[in-house]
Scaffold this active site. Structure first.
Site, short mmCIF file in Angstrom:
data_model
loop_
_atom_site.label_atom_id
_atom_site.label_comp_id
_atom_site.label_asym_id
_atom_site.label_seq_id
_atom_site.Cartn_x
_atom_site.Cartn_y
_atom_site.Cartn_z
N ASP A 104 66.65 106.37 26.94
CA ASP A 104 65.51 107.34 26.43
C ASP A 104 65.66 108.60 26.82
O ASP A 104 65.45 109.41 26.04
CB ASP A 104 63.97 106.50 26.96
CG ASP A 104 63.90 106.45 28.46
OD1 ASP A 104 65.03 106.63 29.02
OD2 ASP A 104 62.86 105.94 28.88
N ASP A 107 66.93 112.93 32.70
CA ASP A 107 66.02 113.90 33.53
C ASP A 107 66.61 114.61 34.59
O ASP A 107 67.45 115.40 34.65
CB ASP A 107 64.94 113.05 34.05
CG ASP A 107 63.68 113.99 34.67
OD1 ASP A 107 63.58 114.90 34.11
OD2 ASP A 107 62.89 113.46 35.57
N ARG A 169 54.12 103.08 25.81
CA ARG A 169 55.30 102.89 25.34
C ARG A 169 55.17 102.83 24.03
O ARG A 169 56.19 102.80 23.05
CB ARG A 169 55.98 101.67 25.78
CG ARG A 169 56.31 102.19 27.37
CD ARG A 169 57.13 100.70 27.81
NE ARG A 169 57.23 100.54 29.30
CZ ARG A 169 58.22 101.36 30.04
NH1 ARG A 169 58.89 102.21 29.56
NH2 ARG A 169 57.96 101.26 31.37
P1 IMP Z 1 66.52 110.36 35.90
O1 IMP Z 1 67.34 109.32 36.79
O2 IMP Z 1 65.74 111.36 36.62
O3 IMP Z 1 67.47 110.96 34.88
O4 IMP Z 1 65.54 109.42 35.29
C1 IMP Z 1 65.59 109.05 34.20
C2 IMP Z 1 64.51 107.79 33.75
O5 IMP Z 1 63.22 108.42 34.48
C3 IMP Z 1 64.48 107.83 32.50
O6 IMP Z 1 65.12 106.53 31.93
C4 IMP Z 1 62.95 107.50 32.28
O7 IMP Z 1 62.71 106.11 32.36
C5 IMP Z 1 62.32 108.21 33.38
N1 IMP Z 1 61.66 109.33 33.14
C6 IMP Z 1 62.04 110.57 33.12
N2 IMP Z 1 61.33 111.62 32.67
C7 IMP Z 1 60.45 110.84 32.12
C8 IMP Z 1 59.32 111.47 31.22
O8 IMP Z 1 59.02 112.52 31.05
N3 IMP Z 1 58.66 110.46 30.84
C9 IMP Z 1 58.57 109.12 30.99
N4 IMP Z 1 59.76 108.71 31.90
C10 IMP Z 1 60.64 109.37 32.24
MG MG Z 2 65.08 104.80 31.06
#
Ligand code: IMP
Ligand code: MG
Length: 183
Positions: A104, A107, A169
């Site tokens: 999705d 981040d 969601r």
């Molecule tokens: P990362 O490991 O920080 O890249 O985070 C990834 C996961 O955090 C994604 O797969 C999402 O499930 C969740 N996430 C990150 N940013 C958002 C956001 O703005 N809204 C909702 N979920 C988020």
């Molecule tokens: Mg995710």
């Protein structure tokens, strides 16, 4: 949560359903062109990518199998825990598969960086990452998806599979989340 509070936290629509549909078609063409008729395994990272997976898997024309993995990196609210937990693993062995991870949002990059490392050890024929959203300004580990449908600024977003504390969601669009104002 009551319905008024629920609605008040949807600050504004960032990406409409129509805009998503257009980009899905382009992403499917990208996948079709790369694999050129060869079968693939679409690996959906749950829960956030389930809506995106449902749309992208119906837009590609190459033969595709579906696999699911559950990774949790966010718990309550909008803070990243920084810990990636594989809470449900794939049922398929990956050798013999061209694997396309369907995510999705990227981040901090921690989740996908860890998942790519893990799946690479299982000897897939090839491994690529397609993400619906990319928030490059939030990156803490060096990670780049092979294909990203939308690059967005540093807002917490909800809808189209993405949640805040498990709600939202089910929105058909992507919206900016309004932080709760102190009472
Ligand atoms: P990362 O490991 O920080 O890249 O985070 C990834 C996961 O955090 C994604 O797969 C999402 O499930 C969740 N996430 C990150 N940013 C958002 C956001 O703005 N809204 C909702 N979920 C988020
Ligand atoms: Mg995710």
């Amino acid at each position: 949560m009551d319905i008024q509070t629920y609605q008040a936290k949807i600050k504004r629509v960032l990406i409409t359903k129509e805009e998503i549909d257009e980009k899905i078609k382009e992403a499917a063409k990208y996948i079709d062109a790369i694999y050129d008729g060869r079968p693939i395994l679409l690996v959906s990272i749950l829960k956030g990518s389930f809506v995106f997976l449902a749309d992208i898997c119906r837009a590609v024309t190459v033969p595709a199998e579906i696999g699911f993995m559950c990774a949790k990196s966010y718990y309550e609210g909008t803070d990243s825990s920084g810990v990636v937990n594989i809470t449900m693993d794939l049922s398929q062995k990956l050798d013999g598969y061209h694997v396309v991870i369907i995510e999705d949002i990227v981040d901090t990059g921690r989740t996908l960086s860890d998942i790519v490392k893990l799946l690479s050890t299982r000897n897939p024929l090839s491994l690529r990452v397609v993400t619906l959203l990319d928030k490059p300004s939030r990156r803490v580990v060096d990670f780049k998806a092979d294909y990203s449908l939308f690059t967005i600024p540093d807002h917490f977003v909800i809808g189209y599979g993405l949640d805040c504390a498990e709600y939202y969601r089910t929105l058909p669009y992507i919206a900016e989340y309004a932080e709760p104002t102190p009472q």
